[in-house]
Design a protein around this motif. Structure first.
Motif, PDB file in Angstrom:
ATOM      1  N   HIS A   1      -0.012  12.070   0.969  1.00 18.70           N
ATOM      2  CA  HIS A   1      -0.440  11.633   2.298  1.00 18.70           C
ATOM      3  C   HIS A   1      -1.927  11.254   2.287  1.00 18.70           C
ATOM      4  N   MET A   2      -2.736  12.080   1.656  1.00 19.46           N
ATOM      5  CA  MET A   2      -4.168  11.794   1.595  1.00 19.46           C
ATOM      6  C   MET A   2      -4.445  10.562   0.735  1.00 19.46           C
ATOM      7  N   SER A   3      -3.666  10.371  -0.323  1.00 25.38           N
ATOM      8  CA  SER A   3      -3.798   9.159  -1.141  1.00 25.38           C
ATOM      9  C   SER A   3      -3.423   7.929  -0.324  1.00 25.38           C
ATOM     10  N   LEU A   4      -2.388   8.061   0.481  1.00 24.36           N
ATOM     11  CA  LEU A   4      -1.962   6.958   1.337  1.00 24.36           C
ATOM     12  C   LEU A   4      -3.040   6.622   2.361  1.00 24.36           C
ATOM     13  N   VAL A   5      -3.598   7.632   2.988  1.00 24.18           N
ATOM     14  CA  VAL A   5      -4.664   7.417   3.972  1.00 24.18           C
ATOM     15  C   VAL A   5      -5.840   6.693   3.323  1.00 24.18           C
ATOM     16  N   ALA A   6      -6.263   7.168   2.144  1.00 26.33           N
ATOM     17  CA  ALA A   6      -7.384   6.540   1.437  1.00 26.33           C
ATOM     18  C   ALA A   6      -7.060   5.096   1.078  1.00 26.33           C
ATOM     19  N   ALA A   7      -5.838   4.832   0.642  1.00 25.66           N
ATOM     20  CA  ALA A   7      -5.441   3.479   0.271  1.00 25.66           C
ATOM     21  C   ALA A   7      -5.430   2.549   1.494  1.00 25.66           C
ATOM     22  N   ILE A   8      -4.947   3.046   2.616  1.00 26.29           N
ATOM     23  CA  ILE A   8      -4.944   2.247   3.849  1.00 26.29           C
ATOM     24  C   ILE A   8      -6.377   1.946   4.270  1.00 26.29           C
ATOM     25  N   GLU A   9      -7.231   2.957   4.237  1.00 31.37           N
ATOM     26  CA  GLU A   9      -8.630   2.753   4.628  1.00 31.37           C
ATOM     27  C   GLU A   9      -9.304   1.736   3.716  1.00 31.37           C
ATOM     28  N   ASP A  10      -9.096   1.865   2.415  1.00 28.49           N
ATOM     29  CA  ASP A  10      -9.721   0.950   1.452  1.00 28.49           C
ATOM     30  C   ASP A  10      -9.186  -0.472   1.599  1.00 28.49           C
TER      31      ASP A  10
ATOM     32  N   ARG B   1       8.319  12.502  -2.499  1.00 29.83           N
ATOM     33  CA  ARG B   1       7.031  11.959  -2.940  1.00 29.83           C
ATOM     34  C   ARG B   1       5.954  11.974  -1.854  1.00 29.83           C
ATOM     35  N   TRP B   2       6.361  11.944  -0.579  1.00 31.00           N
ATOM     36  CA  TRP B   2       5.370  11.908   0.502  1.00 31.00           C
ATOM     37  C   TRP B   2       5.048  13.330   0.940  1.00 31.00           C
ATOM     38  N   ASP B   3       4.306  14.027   0.091  1.00 32.82           N
ATOM     39  CA  ASP B   3       3.847  15.372   0.409  1.00 32.82           C
ATOM     40  C   ASP B   3       2.400  15.292   0.903  1.00 32.82           C
ATOM     41  N   SER B   4       1.753  16.412   1.074  1.00 32.72           N
ATOM     42  CA  SER B   4       0.404  16.407   1.642  1.00 32.72           C
ATOM     43  C   SER B   4      -0.611  15.713   0.738  1.00 32.72           C
ATOM     44  N   LEU B   5      -0.467  15.854  -0.570  1.00 31.57           N
ATOM     45  CA  LEU B   5      -1.382  15.187  -1.499  1.00 31.57           C
ATOM     46  C   LEU B   5      -1.187  13.671  -1.456  1.00 31.57           C
TER      47      LEU B   5
ATOM     48  N   VAL C   1       0.838  -1.197   0.000  1.00 29.58           N
ATOM     49  CA  VAL C   1       0.000   0.000   0.000  1.00 29.58           C
ATOM     50  C   VAL C   1       0.876   1.252   0.000  1.00 29.58           C
ATOM     51  N   PHE C   2       1.905   1.273   0.816  1.00 30.97           N
ATOM     52  CA  PHE C   2       2.814   2.417   0.866  1.00 30.97           C
ATOM     53  C   PHE C   2       3.485   2.624  -0.487  1.00 30.97           C
ATOM     54  N   ARG C   3       4.011   1.540  -1.056  1.00 29.49           N
ATOM     55  CA  ARG C   3       4.706   1.664  -2.346  1.00 29.49           C
ATOM     56  C   ARG C   3       3.776   2.162  -3.445  1.00 29.49           C
ATOM     57  N   THR C   4       2.571   1.642  -3.467  1.00 29.97           N
ATOM     58  CA  THR C   4       1.614   2.027  -4.498  1.00 29.97           C
ATOM     59  C   THR C   4       1.168   3.475  -4.318  1.00 29.97           C
ATOM     60  N   ALA C   5       0.749   3.827  -3.114  1.00 36.65           N
ATOM     61  CA  ALA C   5       0.230   5.176  -2.863  1.00 36.65           C
ATOM     62  C   ALA C   5       1.299   6.246  -3.056  1.00 36.65           C
ATOM     63  N   LEU C   6       2.531   5.926  -2.718  1.00 41.25           N
ATOM     64  CA  LEU C   6       3.614   6.905  -2.840  1.00 41.25           C
ATOM     65  C   LEU C   6       4.373   6.763  -4.158  1.00 41.25           C
ATOM     66  N   GLU C   7       3.871   5.878  -5.031  1.00 42.48           N
ATOM     67  CA  GLU C   7       4.458   5.664  -6.355  1.00 42.48           C
ATOM     68  C   GLU C   7       5.945   5.334  -6.269  1.00 42.48           C
ATOM     69  N   LEU C   8       6.257   4.342  -5.434  1.00 42.90           N
ATOM     70  CA  LEU C   8       7.631   3.899  -5.246  1.00 42.90           C
ATOM     71  C   LEU C   8       7.846   2.579  -5.979  1.00 42.90           C
ATOM     72  N   PRO C   9       9.101   2.241  -6.293  1.00 40.62           N
ATOM     73  CA  PRO C   9       9.380   0.958  -6.935  1.00 40.62           C
ATOM     74  C   PRO C   9       8.955  -0.208  -6.038  1.00 40.62           C
ATOM     75  N   GLU C  10       8.672  -1.343  -6.668  1.00 36.93           N
ATOM     76  CA  GLU C  10       8.211  -2.522  -5.931  1.00 36.93           C
ATOM     77  C   GLU C  10       9.187  -2.989  -4.864  1.00 36.93           C
ATOM     78  N   ASP C  11      10.474  -2.714  -5.056  1.00 36.52           N
ATOM     79  CA  ASP C  11      11.482  -3.175  -4.101  1.00 36.52           C
ATOM     80  C   ASP C  11      11.918  -2.082  -3.122  1.00 36.52           C
ATOM     81  N   ALA C  12      11.246  -0.940  -3.147  1.00 34.03           N
ATOM     82  CA  ALA C  12      11.618   0.172  -2.263  1.00 34.03           C
ATOM     83  C   ALA C  12      11.416  -0.218  -0.794  1.00 34.03           C
TER      84      ALA C  12
END
Length: 80
Positions: free
Chosen positions: A38-47, A32-36, A9-20
């Motif tokens: 962050h909200m994508s990450l929160v939504a992805a975790i919730e979903d 990459r982990w800016d406020s926008l 979820v972190f890698r996907t939401a923050l658009e990081l490589p699969e091995d990051a």
């Protein structure tokens, strides 16, 4: 496997490589982990984990480890 799911979820939401490596990430610790993102990450975790984070938890979600703690508070068992 839930911990691996959180890593994904972190890698996907923050658009990081699969091995990051994500376990040491902190909010604004990488560009990459800016406020926008962050909200994508929160939504992805919730979903992905079927939880609803309250405002304080959204603000407090400042690292991978903190995300793990918040999910555990919601009854999500995170094992490797």
């Amino acid at each position: 496997m839930e911990l691996q799911r959180l890593r994904t979820v972190f890698r996907t939401a923050l658009e990081l490589p699969e091995d990051a490596e994500v376990e040491s990430l902190e909010y604004r610790g990488i560009e990459r982990w800016d406020s926008l993102a962050h909200m994508s990450l929160v939504a992805a975790i919730e979903d992905d984990f079927g939880v609803m984070l309250d405002t304080d938890e959204v603000i407090d979600l400042s690292s991978f480890d903190r995300a793990r703690q918040i999910l555990e508070k919601h009854g999500v068992v995170l094992t490797d």
